[in-house]
Scaffold this active site. Sequence first.
Site, PDB file in Angstrom:
ATOM      1  N   GLY A   1       0.775  -1.238   0.000  1.00 24.16           N
ATOM      2  CA  GLY A   1       0.000   0.000   0.000  1.00 24.16           C
ATOM      3  C   GLY A   1       0.803   1.284   0.000  1.00 24.16           C
TER       4      GLY A   1
ATOM      5  N   ASN B   1       1.395   3.126  -2.575  1.00 22.84           N
ATOM      6  CA  ASN B   1       0.652   4.090  -3.406  1.00 22.84           C
ATOM      7  C   ASN B   1      -0.572   4.618  -2.652  1.00 22.84           C
ATOM      8  OD1 ASN B   1       1.759   4.511  -6.253  1.00 22.84           O
ATOM      9  ND2 ASN B   1       1.975   2.303  -5.971  1.00 22.84           N
TER      10      ASN B   1
ATOM     11  N   ASN C   1      -5.900   3.006 -12.710  1.00 25.01           N
ATOM     12  CA  ASN C   1      -4.857   2.082 -12.254  1.00 25.01           C
ATOM     13  C   ASN C   1      -3.492   2.715 -12.524  1.00 25.01           C
ATOM     14  OD1 ASN C   1      -3.738  -0.475 -11.409  1.00 25.01           O
ATOM     15  ND2 ASN C   1      -3.312  -0.907 -13.568  1.00 25.01           N
TER      16      ASN C   1
ATOM     17  N   HIS D   1       0.405   1.564 -13.621  1.00 22.56           N
ATOM     18  CA  HIS D   1       1.222   0.469 -14.133  1.00 22.56           C
ATOM     19  C   HIS D   1       2.691   0.906 -14.082  1.00 22.56           C
ATOM     20  CE1 HIS D   1       2.235  -3.095 -16.330  1.00 22.56           C
ATOM     21  NE2 HIS D   1       2.972  -2.374 -17.138  1.00 22.56           N
TER      22      HIS D   1
ATOM     23  N   ASP E   1      -4.547  -3.098 -18.994  1.00 24.85           N
ATOM     24  CA  ASP E   1      -3.657  -1.951 -19.267  1.00 24.85           C
ATOM     25  C   ASP E   1      -3.995  -1.246 -20.579  1.00 24.85           C
ATOM     26  OD1 ASP E   1      -2.171  -2.406 -16.907  1.00 24.85           O
ATOM     27  OD2 ASP E   1      -0.893  -3.850 -17.918  1.00 24.85           O
TER      28      ASP E   1
HETATM   29  C1  GRF Z   1       3.079  -0.836  -7.707  1.00 23.44           C
HETATM   30  O1  GRF Z   1       4.302  -1.118  -8.300  1.00 23.44           O
HETATM   31  C2  GRF Z   1       2.068  -0.535  -8.771  1.00 23.44           C
HETATM   32  O2  GRF Z   1       2.610   0.045  -9.904  1.00 23.44           O
HETATM   33  C3  GRF Z   1       1.534  -1.889  -9.118  1.00 23.44           C
HETATM   34  O3  GRF Z   1       1.542  -2.596  -7.911  1.00 23.44           O
HETATM   35  C4  GRF Z   1       2.496  -2.055  -7.006  1.00 23.44           C
HETATM   36  C5  GRF Z   1       1.780  -1.722  -5.737  1.00 23.44           C
HETATM   37  O4  GRF Z   1       2.613  -1.360  -4.680  1.00 23.44           O
HETATM   38  N1  GRF Z   1       0.258  -1.773  -9.779  1.00 23.44           N
HETATM   39  P1  GRF Z   1       1.985  -0.752  -3.332  1.00 23.44           P
HETATM   40  O5  GRF Z   1       1.062  -1.808  -2.745  1.00 23.44           O
HETATM   41  O6  GRF Z   1       1.253   0.499  -3.694  1.00 23.44           O
HETATM   42  O7  GRF Z   1       3.166  -0.507  -2.456  1.00 23.44           O
END
Ligand code: GRF
Length: 210
Positions: free
Chosen positions: A15, A17, A110, A112, A153
Amino acid sequence: MKEKIGIAVLVSGGGTNLQALINAEKSGALEHGHIVAVISSQRDAYALERARIAGIPGYAFVRKELGADEFERRIAETVDSSGASLIILAGFMSILSENFVKKYPDRIINIHPALIPSFCGKGYYGLRVHEEALKRGVKITGATVHFVNEIPDGGRIIMQKAVRVRDGDTPEKLQKRVMRQAEWIIYPKAAEKVCRELIEKEKNNGKVQS
Ligand code: GRF
């Protein structure tokens, strides 16, 4: 007039992000969005702890236990009852069905960890994306925020940021750099952009109706 868009963040893992989005809401950078729910496909995801610390309601639904249909039904029910009108996938490791995606047109985004259309599509997730980028020898990679449609994607691109590949990079090193230099920066910015546009859209709809 609604001034903020309710956001449900769907997660499966660490988590980071999600944390970037929480921080952006706190700092005011995500001015037009309000995270109202965090939904995890894993009960032990650290992302749920981040939600708890931030005071955001957290939910866990496990596909294997519920079956695919019930899993998605619960997610949709939680999204709708929380008042979210934007779904943000942040490391959500489950592919949503066409049926689900069609329920929320231009309302699921999303991130990527590559510059789409490179290193994307079915099977390109996690470290594999960075492994393939290194194998191909690209000198620039990055991250892409895009709308989610029925093609993995394949939805409209919202924002991208490039990151330099360095000599001696490993997939792990590159993954961290892409997160630090691109993902955590553009995801909150893209979320704010989409929220602002949704508010505009709602305003215009109001005008059309009156
Ligand atoms: C990130 O690399 C994102 O690009 C991908 O999954 C990963 C998630 O990481 N979709 P986090 O759980 O947000 O640390």
